[in-house]
Design a protein around this motif. Structure first.
Motif, mmCIF file in Angstrom:
data_model
loop_
_atom_site.group_PDB
_atom_site.id
_atom_site.type_symbol
_atom_site.label_atom_id
_atom_site.label_comp_id
_atom_site.label_asym_id
_atom_site.label_seq_id
_atom_site.Cartn_x
_atom_site.Cartn_y
_atom_site.Cartn_z
ATOM 1 N N ASP A 30 0.845 -1.199 0.000
ATOM 2 C CA ASP A 30 0.000 0.000 0.000
ATOM 3 C C ASP A 30 0.880 1.250 0.000
ATOM 4 N N ALA A 31 0.902 1.979 -1.105
ATOM 5 C CA ALA A 31 1.741 3.168 -1.220
ATOM 6 C C ALA A 31 1.318 4.256 -0.244
ATOM 7 N N ASP A 32 0.016 4.349 0.058
ATOM 8 C CA ASP A 32 -0.474 5.358 1.003
ATOM 9 C C ASP A 32 0.053 5.100 2.411
ATOM 10 N N VAL A 33 0.050 3.841 2.812
ATOM 11 C CA VAL A 33 0.567 3.482 4.136
ATOM 12 C C VAL A 33 2.054 3.813 4.232
ATOM 13 N N ILE A 34 2.790 3.478 3.183
ATOM 14 C CA ILE A 34 4.226 3.772 3.166
ATOM 15 C C ILE A 34 4.459 5.277 3.201
ATOM 16 N N ALA A 35 3.632 6.028 2.469
ATOM 17 C CA ALA A 35 3.770 7.492 2.444
ATOM 18 C C ALA A 35 3.594 8.083 3.836
ATOM 19 N N ARG A 36 2.718 7.487 4.625
ATOM 20 C CA ARG A 36 2.531 7.972 6.003
ATOM 21 C C ARG A 36 3.694 7.547 6.898
ATOM 22 N N ILE A 72 -0.590 24.004 2.886
ATOM 23 C CA ILE A 72 0.536 24.746 2.291
ATOM 24 C C ILE A 72 0.745 24.343 0.837
ATOM 25 N N ILE A 73 0.808 23.050 0.588
ATOM 26 C CA ILE A 73 1.128 22.592 -0.770
ATOM 27 C C ILE A 73 -0.051 22.753 -1.718
ATOM 28 N N PHE A 74 -1.277 22.829 -1.176
ATOM 29 C CA PHE A 74 -2.455 22.997 -2.029
ATOM 30 C C PHE A 74 -2.407 24.327 -2.780
ATOM 31 N N SER A 75 -1.938 25.364 -2.101
ATOM 32 C CA SER A 75 -1.924 26.707 -2.710
ATOM 33 C C SER A 75 -0.565 27.103 -3.275
ATOM 34 N N HIS A 76 0.434 26.216 -3.140
ATOM 35 C CA HIS A 76 1.777 26.522 -3.649
ATOM 36 C C HIS A 76 2.313 25.309 -4.418
ATOM 37 N N PRO A 77 2.075 25.246 -5.730
ATOM 38 C CA PRO A 77 2.508 24.093 -6.523
ATOM 39 C C PRO A 77 4.001 23.808 -6.411
ATOM 40 N N GLU A 78 4.816 24.867 -6.286
ATOM 41 C CA GLU A 78 6.259 24.645 -6.202
ATOM 42 C C GLU A 78 6.627 23.940 -4.901
ATOM 43 N N ASN A 84 7.173 16.395 -2.882
ATOM 44 C CA ASN A 84 7.246 15.150 -3.651
ATOM 45 C C ASN A 84 8.686 14.714 -3.881
ATOM 46 N N SER A 85 9.568 15.680 -4.116
ATOM 47 C CA SER A 85 10.979 15.346 -4.341
ATOM 48 C C SER A 85 11.636 14.776 -3.088
ATOM 49 N N ILE A 86 11.076 15.101 -1.926
ATOM 50 C CA ILE A 86 11.588 14.574 -0.664
ATOM 51 C C ILE A 86 11.012 13.195 -0.376
ATOM 52 N N THR A 87 9.697 13.049 -0.542
ATOM 53 C CA THR A 87 9.029 11.819 -0.113
ATOM 54 C C THR A 87 9.062 10.688 -1.141
ATOM 55 N N HIS A 88 8.962 11.018 -2.424
ATOM 56 C CA HIS A 88 8.854 9.955 -3.424
ATOM 57 C C HIS A 88 10.047 8.998 -3.449
ATOM 58 N N PRO A 89 11.292 9.481 -3.393
ATOM 59 C CA PRO A 89 12.417 8.529 -3.359
ATOM 60 C C PRO A 89 12.366 7.608 -2.140
ATOM 61 N N GLU A 119 -2.133 8.736 -13.089
ATOM 62 C CA GLU A 119 -1.887 10.173 -13.195
ATOM 63 C C GLU A 119 -0.403 10.481 -13.363
ATOM 64 N N THR A 120 0.431 9.835 -12.540
ATOM 65 C CA THR A 120 1.869 10.119 -12.607
ATOM 66 C C THR A 120 2.523 9.386 -13.777
ATOM 67 N N ASN A 121 2.080 8.141 -14.013
ATOM 68 C CA ASN A 121 2.535 7.349 -15.155
ATOM 69 C C ASN A 121 4.023 7.001 -15.097
ATOM 70 N N ARG A 122 4.669 7.215 -13.938
ATOM 71 C CA ARG A 122 6.095 6.913 -13.833
ATOM 72 C C ARG A 122 6.349 5.443 -13.529
ATOM 73 N N LEU A 123 5.416 4.822 -12.845
ATOM 74 C CA LEU A 123 5.643 3.458 -12.378
ATOM 75 C C LEU A 123 4.992 2.398 -13.261
ATOM 76 N N THR A 124 4.125 2.818 -14.183
ATOM 77 C CA THR A 124 3.405 1.824 -14.992
ATOM 78 C C THR A 124 4.354 0.974 -15.836
ATOM 79 N N LYS A 125 5.507 1.529 -16.197
ATOM 80 C CA LYS A 125 6.439 0.761 -17.030
ATOM 81 C C LYS A 125 7.041 -0.435 -16.299
ATOM 82 N N PHE A 126 6.931 -0.435 -14.959
ATOM 83 C CA PHE A 126 7.451 -1.552 -14.176
ATOM 84 C C PHE A 126 6.387 -2.623 -13.933
ATOM 85 N N MET A 127 5.157 -2.351 -14.324
ATOM 86 C CA MET A 127 4.046 -3.267 -14.067
ATOM 87 C C MET A 127 3.796 -4.177 -15.267
ATOM 88 N N LYS A 128 3.678 -5.459 -14.989
ATOM 89 C CA LYS A 128 3.294 -6.383 -16.056
ATOM 90 C C LYS A 128 1.826 -6.178 -16.409
#
Length: 229
Positions: A30-36, A72-78, A84-89, A119-128
């Motif tokens: 579960d990516a959501d659980v890991i994100a938390r 904070i992040i809702f109103s500031h896309p940057e 995301n650059s901190i948490t995704h790796p 939406e992100t489409n970054r991980l689909t290439k790893f999925m069979k």
């Protein structure tokens, strides 16, 4: 072993499908659980988030106030990109650890439950395979209104903020239609599980592994005979 990406939409019933898959003994990450988990105080991501966003995002117990950070992040896309650059790796590293664990345990496939898979489409290439938990728009809206106590306009706005399920449907290799009752969904999950279990994908890897194991077993047997005699 191969990877299966699982996604859905708000109130489409993905949690129901995940629960059924786990009852069948499937390995689900579960990516959501890991994100938390990766933003807990003992993780490196936590330290970096506090460094960049300040201690005002912390609760009294020292944990990150997800609602304050979300505002904070809702109103500031940057700042969303920075987060995301901190948490995704960190999330991807933890997912990889769990994938390796299931590989060692001998699972035939692992399901990655990723809400924004399409939406992100970054991980689909790893999925069979990719699986979408779908439900028709009126049912989705009705469930969301009931679950979250929203008006029809509020529910429509929440749904509109995501990629429409009908678009995701075109991107997925398998569809679980959760528009009807629980029994209908359960039957579809059972069929999907059987299909994945019977998959011949990566059969050559399993055969090679079996050959290696058999070869090692034969070698051990010969050595034992040599030393015993």
């Amino acid at each position: 072993m191969f990877l299966v990406g699982l996604s859905g939409g708000i109130a489409s019933g993905k949690s129901t499908v995940v629960a059924l898959l786990r009852e069948l003994g499937c390995a689900v990450i579960d990516a959501d659980v890991i994100a938390r988990e990766v933003v807990q105080p003992h993780f490196e991501a936590y330290r970096r988030i506090v460094h960049y966003f300040g201690s005002e995002i912390l609760l009294e117990n020292g944990e990150i106030n997800r609602e304050a950070l979300g505002n904070i992040i809702f109103s500031h896309p940057e700042k969303r990109q920075l987060l995301n650059s901190i948490t995704h790796p960190e999330i991807q590293k933890e997912m990889l650890k769990q994938i390796l664990k299931y590989f060692v345990l001998g699972y035939r496939y692992v399901i990655l439950d990723i809400p924004l898979l399409f939406e992100t489409n970054r991980l689909t290439k790893f999925m069979k395979y990719t699986v979408l938990v779908y439900c028709d728009p009126p049912t989705q809206r009705s469930r969301l209104m009931k679950r979250n106590g929203l008006s029809q306009a509020e529910a429509k706005a929440r749904i509109a903020s995501q990629l429409p399920l009908d678009k995701k449907r075109k991107l997925a290799t398998h569809i679980i239609d959760n528009s009807r009752d629980w029994e209908s969904t359960r039957r579809q999950v059972l069929r999907l599980h059987a299909r994945l279990e019977d998959s011949l994908d990566f059969l050559w890897v399993r055969l090679a592994a079996g050959t290696v194991v058999a070869g090692l077993g034969g070698l051990v047997y010969l050595l034992l005979r040599h030393f015993i005699s």
